[in-house]
Scaffold this active site. Structure first.
Site, PDB file in Angstrom:
ATOM      1  N   CYS A   1      12.073  46.364  43.909  1.00 25.17           N
ATOM      2  CA  CYS A   1      12.278  46.496  45.352  1.00 25.17           C
ATOM      3  C   CYS A   1      10.913  46.834  45.942  1.00 25.17           C
ATOM      4  CB  CYS A   1      13.333  47.555  45.664  1.00 25.17           C
ATOM      5  SG  CYS A   1      13.005  49.169  44.928  1.00 25.17           S
ATOM      6  N   PHE A   2      10.873  47.420  47.123  1.00 21.44           N
ATOM      7  CA  PHE A   2       9.573  47.653  47.754  1.00 21.44           C
ATOM      8  C   PHE A   2       8.803  48.766  47.051  1.00 21.44           C
ATOM      9  CE2 PHE A   2       6.750  49.411  51.026  1.00 21.44           C
ATOM     10  CZ  PHE A   2       6.062  48.259  51.364  1.00 21.44           C
ATOM     11  N   GLU A   3       9.449  49.901  46.806  1.00 20.95           N
ATOM     12  CA  GLU A   3       8.777  51.036  46.179  1.00 20.95           C
ATOM     13  C   GLU A   3       9.133  51.201  44.708  1.00 20.95           C
ATOM     14  OE1 GLU A   3       9.398  54.621  48.304  1.00 20.95           O
ATOM     15  OE2 GLU A   3       8.524  53.899  50.169  1.00 20.95           O
TER      16      GLU A   3
ATOM     17  N   SER B   1      14.652  53.160  44.610  1.00 19.21           N
ATOM     18  CA  SER B   1      16.090  53.279  44.870  1.00 19.21           C
ATOM     19  C   SER B   1      16.870  52.024  44.499  1.00 19.21           C
ATOM     20  CB  SER B   1      16.313  53.634  46.342  1.00 19.21           C
ATOM     21  OG  SER B   1      17.682  53.740  46.641  1.00 19.21           O
ATOM     22  N   ARG B   2      16.598  50.913  45.171  1.00 22.07           N
ATOM     23  CA  ARG B   2      17.401  49.712  44.968  1.00 22.07           C
ATOM     24  C   ARG B   2      17.250  49.150  43.564  1.00 22.07           C
ATOM     25  NH1 ARG B   2      15.070  47.020  50.400  1.00 22.07           N
ATOM     26  NH2 ARG B   2      13.372  48.403  49.750  1.00 22.07           N
TER      27      ARG B   2
END
Length: 929
Positions: A792-794, A797-798
């Site tokens: 995901c972006f970071e 979480s996802r």
């Protein structure tokens, strides 16, 4: 062979007459045929010392002929290994082929240089009156050397070329009676620009924490130039009176060089030998680690200035030259506790960023020790490889240590061990082919060096010619013994490289500012030239296009012409993109955004590229700059204008450099050369900034974390680090943030198979709806023998939620087992509260019970137990609300109300701990039942 023999028999006076005739025959209007394109441009700028470059070249040929006749001024054959050096001539192995007289002369000089101390050339006590003798190396005009020739000393002609003289001075200090002489080095390059460029390279070395000798440029307009002549004449007279024919010849050659040249480079002498020729360089693991750390910084330096004449590297297509990296057991700077180059770079950084702290630091620190913790910039996390793989951190425990010492500090390099980089000239403009090659090679090398220990070890093995690191095994197997010995060395090599990147980032902004300053001033100057010479030149040919620094979002000042009578007009024209840039394929790390320091946006400033990397517009500007100087000699108004511009350019640029503690090596000579110096410095800075941009973008990388052999997790940086992905063998990429800005621009469907989902990192997002499709994609990758990256972006979480779901559904792990497996290798994993609830429900559905209890990350709103209103997020907010809204309650009642609220919170969270329980670092907690 007969003709050379006849020439050797000719008396020296006749040879000298021929040399004089050679200079007198030259016609000023003749075209210097032997010159390259670059040399022709420098010639047009009036840069070549006392005339065209071939004067210096032909003089150098005469020096080489004399060397064949008179020997090497007593300089010993090829530098011997440190291990073979001995203190007395009697212990040293002699060459039976060498004539006795020459052999004894060489031994004598070798002993003198070995016993001599190093001159502090920056000291106020330094005096040319103490010069006693001069010596120089043998010269070779052929690039093909026989086995016999390879045993001879090599002329230092790397990068800037020229002639090197070794100067011996009578010691002015009586502190050490055994050292009656002091040594220094005098270098004449083929041009003034070459000398200044080498001084610029030493400045970059200093700022990057690379050990260098003291160095300064002396120009012919400096009164010190006359002192050198007088001292050389005295040394020549002394050699004549002693019957030293070789010494007399060497002094004569130095005097000739002083007549031909406009400047020289004076350096401190380095007692040592090439690192790769010393058996003691890597004899212990401690020394090997220190050498590797220093090599990491040196590699950053050579990447920035594009110096291919030091470290051999097949990947970079660098031929290498071991003689330009010396191992010494003495402190390079003067014996009077002069600060080393690393300290000077540290001082400059502190002066810029923390000027108030500089004096206190100077008082408190030791003269020979610098703690690099103070030198770390706020951008460390951006430049240091953002590896989240726990295995990599385990392998390299100090890779994130902010206390990393400079390789040149006393904690990382013993007092008897120094690696000194010499001959670090900055090329004017690399050929177009090499620039295109760099744009493909630099990103891959930097990215893999930061993210792969194996690649770093292979690279270290290559640049040390097998002395350090290890090659990649053909069968892919490595013995545990080799790995246990090499890993610390490779770690230090990567740490040194990271430290160099941090230092590079510190002064990158200054270099951009300096380039913009030069760009604005030169645009105004060229516009003035265009207006002045419009009657003689084609205005369209000479128009100055818009500089990229003006379109990069930076506000810059416009400098009017120094003359009140002439106001330069802003003549801008659109130039097509460089042909070289059009031919360069899009690299994986390239972006659509144009950087003001990138070659693509700057290339139009100079127009289309010609052969050898010289842009046609640059050649026209150089020619017209030369012609304008000629025109100013006959036009009083133009001459006045030129003088004013020389003064303006010199003052503006020197002021900026002095404020930042940076010495370019330019603008130190005659005031009449400031315009030329400004233009030449700008050309070099453009290509330096181009390479820094490549390095910085590649350094903004991340290594994905390996969950299992075929499954990885990471963030957006990991997904963009395609060289790392390819190195790891990743073939499939599962993207959970396809809707976010920039994701579609950083995907490479030709290299990887993608599956994109648009899931927001919100508690209300229904991430469960994509579980089955995501798992099918992962399963497909496994079945085809590929490896999958989930990102995901970071990478927090996802991606963590999907990986946990995969481990529970596909690998039949409980949530507790999956969570432990994930956190072990990817410590920043942290599903949001909504995703955590979904995972808990999935755990209960798969295994019939909950293996972990959810602990929400977000604090809950504090509700007043009396009135039911929201009081705030903290207990202090609730207490303040009770005191203001319910004043009738006593303090005891307030405490009771607080206890009521806490009890309600504990019951809601189903926690058995009391009020003083400490928060866990995990989002999940093991189920108590």
């Amino acid at each position: 062979m007969a003709e050379p023999e006849k020439k050797r028999d000719q008396p020296f006076s006749q040879e000298k007459d021929e040399e004089k005739d050679l200079y007198l025959v030259h016609d000023e209007h003749e075209s210097p045929l032997p010159l390259t394109v670059t040399s022709r441009v420098l010639y047009m700028l009036g840069d070549i010392a006392s005339g065209p470059a071939y004067r210096f070249t032909q003089w150098l040929d005469l020096v080489r002929k004399r060397s064949a006749t008179y020997g090497s001024s007593g300089f010993p054959h090829r530098l011997h290994r440190i291990d073979d050096m001995v203190t007395s001539a009697g212990e040293r192995n002699t060459d039976p082929k060498s004539p006795p007289s020459r052999q004894s002369s060489e031994i004598s000089l070798w002993e003198r240089l070995g016993k001599a101390s190093t001159v502090d050339i920056d000291s106020s006590c330094f005096s040319w009156n103490m010069l006693s003798s001069l010596h120089h190396t043998e010269h070779s005009s052929s690039t093909d050397h026989s086995e016999e020739d390879q045993s001879k000393p090599l002329e230092v002609t790397v990068n800037s070329g020229g002639v090197v003289f070794f100067a011996l001075f009578n010691s002015s200090s009586s502190e050490d009676a055994s050292r009656k002489e002091e040594a220094a080095v005098i270098k004449f390059a083929s041009s003034r620009m070459a000398t200044q460029s080498e001084r610029l390279g030493y400045e970059f070395s200093k700022w990057l924490g690379v050990q260098i000798p003291q160095a300064r440029v002396i120009h012919s307009c400096n009164p010190e130039w006359t002192l050198i002549k007088e001292a050389t004449e005295k040394a020549q007279a002394k050699a004549t009176s002693e019957g030293d024919e070789v010494g007399e010849m060497t002094c004569s050659e130095l005097l000739e060089a002083l007549e031909l040249s406009r400047c020289l480079l004076l350096m401190s002498y380095v007692h040592g030998c090439p690192m790769l020729e010393s058996m003691s360089s890597f004899e212990t693991e401690e020394k090997a680690e220190r050498a590797a750390a220093a090599l990491g910084r040196i590699l950053v330096l050579d990447l920035v200035i594009r110096n291919e004449d030091r470290l051999p590297c097949r990947q970079l297509r660098w031929r290498g030259n071991p003689a330009n990296l010396l191992l010494t057991d003495r402190i390079v700077s003067s014996a009077k506790h002069h600060e080393c180059s690393f300290d000077e770079a540290f001082d400059s950084a502190i002066k810029r960023y923390h000027p108030k702290d500089y004096r206190s630091i100077q008082r408190e620190r030791r003269a020979s020790s610098v703690d690099s913790r103070s030198r770390l910039s706020i951008s460390d996390q951006m430049l240091v490889s953002q590896a989240s793989d726990f295995s990599d951190i385990t392998e390299s425990p100090r890779s994130y240590d902010t206390g990393l010492m400079s390789p040149m500090s006393d904690r990382s390099v013993a007092a008897d061990f120094h690696l000194v980089a010499i001959d670090s000239g900055v090329p004017r403009r690399p050929p177009a082919g090499k620039r295109a090659s760099d744009q493909e090679i630099y990103p891959r090398l930097v990215e893999l060096l930061l993210n792969s220990s194996q690649y770093s070890s292979n690279l270290l093995h290559e640049i040390t010619e097998g002395s350090l690191g290890y090659p990649q095994a053909e069968d892919g197997e490595e013995t545990s013994n080799v790995r246990s010995v090499v890993t610390p060395v490779v770690r230090e090599f990567r740490n040194g490289f990271r430290a160099g990147l941090r230092d590079l980032q510190e002064f990158h902004i200054f270099l951009v500012t300096l380039h913009q300053k030069l760009d604005v001033l030169l645009r105004a100057f060229f516009s003035m030239m265009d207006k002045t010479m419009c009657a003689d030149f084609d205005r369209e040919d000479f128009a100055v296009p818009e500089s990229p620094s003006h379109t990069h979002g930076h506000e810059v000042n416009h400098y009017p012409s120094p003359s009140k009578d002439r106001v330069p007009s802003d003549n801008s024209s659109d130039h097509s993109e460089s042909d070289m840039q059009k031919s360069v394929p899009r690299t994986p790390n390239s972006e659509n955004k144009e950087d003001g320091s990138s070659p693509k946006s700057r290339e139009s400033w100079h127009g289309r590229s010609g052969k050898g990397g010289e842009s046609l517009s640059s050649q026209r500007l150089a020619a017209k700059l030369r012609d304008f100087h000629k025109f100013a000699k006959v036009d009083a108004e133009s001459n006045k204008e030129l003088d004013q511009w020389n003064e303006t350019l010199r003052n503006e640029v020197m002021k900026l450099c002095q404020e930042n503690g940076f010495n370019t090596g330019f603008f130190e000579g005659s005031d009449n050369n400031s315009c030329t110096d400004a233009y030449e410095l700008k050309v070099r800075l453009e290509h330096i900034l181009e390479r820094i941009s490549l390095i910085s973008k590649a350094a903004n990388t991340e290594k994905p974390s390996m969950i299992q052999e075929n499954l990885f997790i990471g963030g957006g940086l990991a997904a963009r680090s395609i060289y790392t992905l390819q190195h790891l063998g990743i073939t499939h990429v599962l993207c959970l943030c396809a809707n976010e800005i920039g994701q579609s621009d950083t995907q490479y469907p030709d290299l990887f198979e993608y599956q994109n989902f648009s899931i927001t990192d919100d508690e209300d997002s229904n991430i469960e709806s994509i579980f089955q499709e995501a798992l099918d994609f992962i399963k497909h990758g496994e079945e085809t023998g590929g490896k999958i990256l989930v990102h995901c972006f970071e990478g927090r979480s996802r991606s963590a939620t999907v990986v946990l779901a995969y481990l529970m559904l596909q690998k039949k792990l409980t949530l507790l087992e999956a969570w432990s497996k994930l956190r072990k290798v990817h410590r920043r994993a942290q599903p949001n509260d909504g995703f955590a609830r979904i995972l808990i429900n999935l755990d209960k559905k798969c295994h019939g019970k909950v293996s972990m209890e959810w602990r929400q990350r977000k604090p809950t709103m504090k509700v007043c137990p009396v009135c039911g209103k929201n009081a705030g997020l903290s207990s202090s907010s609730l207490k303040l609300h009770l005191q203001k809204s319910h004043r009738k309650l006593s303090s005891g009642s307030v405490d009771s109300a607080m206890n009521m609220e806490i009890q309600k919170a504990l019951e809601a969270l189903k926690l058995s701990t009391g009020r003083g329980s400490s928060a866990s670092s995990n989002s999940f907690q093991s189920h108590p039942g």
